[in-house]
Design an enzyme around this catalytic site. Sequence first.
Site, PDB file in Angstrom:
ATOM      1  N   SER A 171      31.332  51.351  51.087  1.00 57.63           N
ATOM      2  CA  SER A 171      30.532  52.586  51.119  1.00 57.63           C
ATOM      3  C   SER A 171      30.523  53.196  52.518  1.00 57.63           C
ATOM      4  O   SER A 171      30.823  52.519  53.510  1.00 57.63           O
ATOM      5  CB  SER A 171      29.100  52.286  50.675  1.00 57.63           C
ATOM      6  OG  SER A 171      29.114  51.640  49.426  1.00 57.63           O
TER       7      SER A 171
HETATM    8  C1  LIG Z   1      30.736  50.820  46.085  1.00 55.66           C
HETATM    9  S1  LIG Z   1      31.336  49.271  45.558  1.00 55.66           S
HETATM   10  C2  LIG Z   1      30.355  48.127  46.482  1.00 55.66           C
HETATM   11  C3  LIG Z   1      30.497  48.283  47.961  1.00 55.66           C
HETATM   12  C4  LIG Z   1      30.018  47.127  48.758  1.00 55.66           C
HETATM   13  N1  LIG Z   1      28.604  46.878  48.564  1.00 55.66           N
HETATM   14  C5  LIG Z   1      30.298  47.300  50.245  1.00 55.66           C
HETATM   15  O1  LIG Z   1      30.425  46.267  50.922  1.00 55.66           O
HETATM   16  O2  LIG Z   1      30.384  48.426  50.737  1.00 55.66           O
HETATM   17  C6  LIG Z   1      30.617  49.138  43.948  1.00 55.66           C
HETATM   18  C7  LIG Z   1      30.988  47.858  43.206  1.00 55.66           C
HETATM   19  O3  LIG Z   1      30.169  47.761  42.069  1.00 55.66           O
HETATM   20  C8  LIG Z   1      30.868  46.974  41.129  1.00 55.66           C
HETATM   21  N2  LIG Z   1      30.268  47.077  39.788  1.00 55.66           N
HETATM   22  C9  LIG Z   1      30.432  48.053  38.857  1.00 55.66           C
HETATM   23  N3  LIG Z   1      29.735  47.765  37.751  1.00 55.66           N
HETATM   24  C10 LIG Z   1      29.115  46.570  37.960  1.00 55.66           C
HETATM   25  C11 LIG Z   1      28.263  45.755  37.178  1.00 55.66           C
HETATM   26  N4  LIG Z   1      27.899  46.083  35.934  1.00 55.66           N
HETATM   27  N5  LIG Z   1      27.818  44.601  37.719  1.00 55.66           N
HETATM   28  C12 LIG Z   1      28.180  44.230  38.983  1.00 55.66           C
HETATM   29  N6  LIG Z   1      28.983  44.982  39.755  1.00 55.66           N
HETATM   30  C13 LIG Z   1      29.454  46.136  39.271  1.00 55.66           C
HETATM   31  C14 LIG Z   1      32.292  47.500  41.222  1.00 55.66           C
HETATM   32  O4  LIG Z   1      33.223  46.543  40.731  1.00 55.66           O
HETATM   33  C15 LIG Z   1      32.412  47.793  42.729  1.00 55.66           C
HETATM   34  O5  LIG Z   1      33.094  46.752  43.381  1.00 55.66           O
END
Ligand SMILES: C[S@@+](CC[C@H](N)C(=O)[O-])C[C@H]1O[C@@H](n2cnc3c(N)ncnc32)[C@H](O)[C@@H]1O
Length: 420
Positions: A65
């Site tokens: 992010s």
């Molecule tokens: C924006 S990224 C996370 C960025 C991270 N927190 C960072 O270090 O910047 C969003 C993540 O949410 C995950 N995601 C989507 N749906 C999800 C769910 N139902 N449960 C857990 N993770 C999920 C995606 O696979 C993705 O890797």
Amino acid sequence: MSKLRHQLVEQLRADNHIRTAAVERAFRTVPRHVFAPDAALEAAYANDIIPTRHAPDGRVISSISAPWLQADMLEAARIQRGHRVLEIGSGGYNAALMAELVGPAGHVTTLDIDPTVTERATRFLSENGYDHVHVVTADAEHLPTGVVPDGDFDAIVVTVDTWDLPWIDALAEGGCLVAPLRLHGYHWAIGFTKDKGALHSNEPLTVCGFVAMQGDGAWKTNRRTVPGTGVHLSWEDGTPLPVDQLAPALTREPTVTRTHVTVGGQEPFDALTLYLAGALLGFCRLEVDPDGDNQVLNPPPQHWPGAAIVRGASLARLGTERIGDGDDGEGRYEFVVHGYGDQGHVAAQEMAEQVENWQRNHRGARCPLITARAAAGSAPPGTDHEPHVFAKKHTRITVHWPIVPSSTAPLTAPKSCSTG
Ligand SMILES: C[S@@+](CC[C@H](N)C(=O)[O-])C[C@H]1O[C@@H](n2cnc3c(N)ncnc32)[C@H](O)[C@@H]1O
């Protein structure tokens, strides 16, 4: 690269995204580029997102992010040394920042639905001295008991776009939950504190966008197309209304109801649209196919999808009309409401009254007060309508707008938008 890292920290401090010494120290300590080895160094230390994984259709499904948004959310989470924290949506970098905040006496769990993401996060974290971060592969809709015990976390930071908040039970009383929440299609990063079993927020909101939730909590669109018009109406909260009879209304010139409420060309008005979404029964968002040939609705005005309401075979939608150059040369606009169909002018008047009400009573408010309570025992989603209540699957979200006459208080615009 440590020079680039410190430059980024200076920018985040200058822009007030980093506000405490603890968050500053975390950002100065954790290298960002090691969590995005494919990105150029300049991109790794830009104040922007780094896409890290794409779906076959090209959509970004995982990213690191934007640092300004991570800083805002970590500040809102008020993480202290010794805390137990949960991150929903992994990547590694943000979990490492959290590990710095909680210190050796604390504990970080980061959870992602995508095994490729958790495999990378595990590798990057352990290669860089953060192997004590617990990485879990699971759908956040169903937190695995044992791995993620009930009521145990001092802070939960959700880093994926979410329509609901099924994590109230996992948060300790007094703990903070920060999440990018969808309210009728508008996305806000909101910092909540748990008090007597419910989540409360009274801090300014950040307009933001994150990658979409996957799995059982994925948002399912309620998008209906008015036959033969290239016009689509979406209901994200509340019950979708029939749209088949709207086609004749959308082929006739609309009425225009003026509100005398104005906005600058660069001034966000997300707060108004959130207000209207809560205040108006049958609220929806209207989009027009960009390549459609609808003579009445095309070319689309600036802000699509726009706020709209449906009343039987009639419809009203919010628009803006340029009324001058504005002090900054960016233009001054008046909110107007376009009414379509026989009763369109009545619907437009109803919407215009709510725009005026917002201007008169709430535009000066620093932020709305938002409460999320477990939905257990309440009506299923979409079957009831109380003003400013968003009925979700797991929670009922109530948005209360303090009365602050606009003549006595300055407008506080929400912060700008980015993706995560
Ligand atoms: C924006 S990224 C996370 C960025 C991270 N927190 C960072 O270090 O910047 C969003 C993540 O949410 C995950 N995601 C989507 N749906 C999800 C769910 N139902 N449960 C857990 N993770 C999920 C995606 O696979 C993705 O890797």
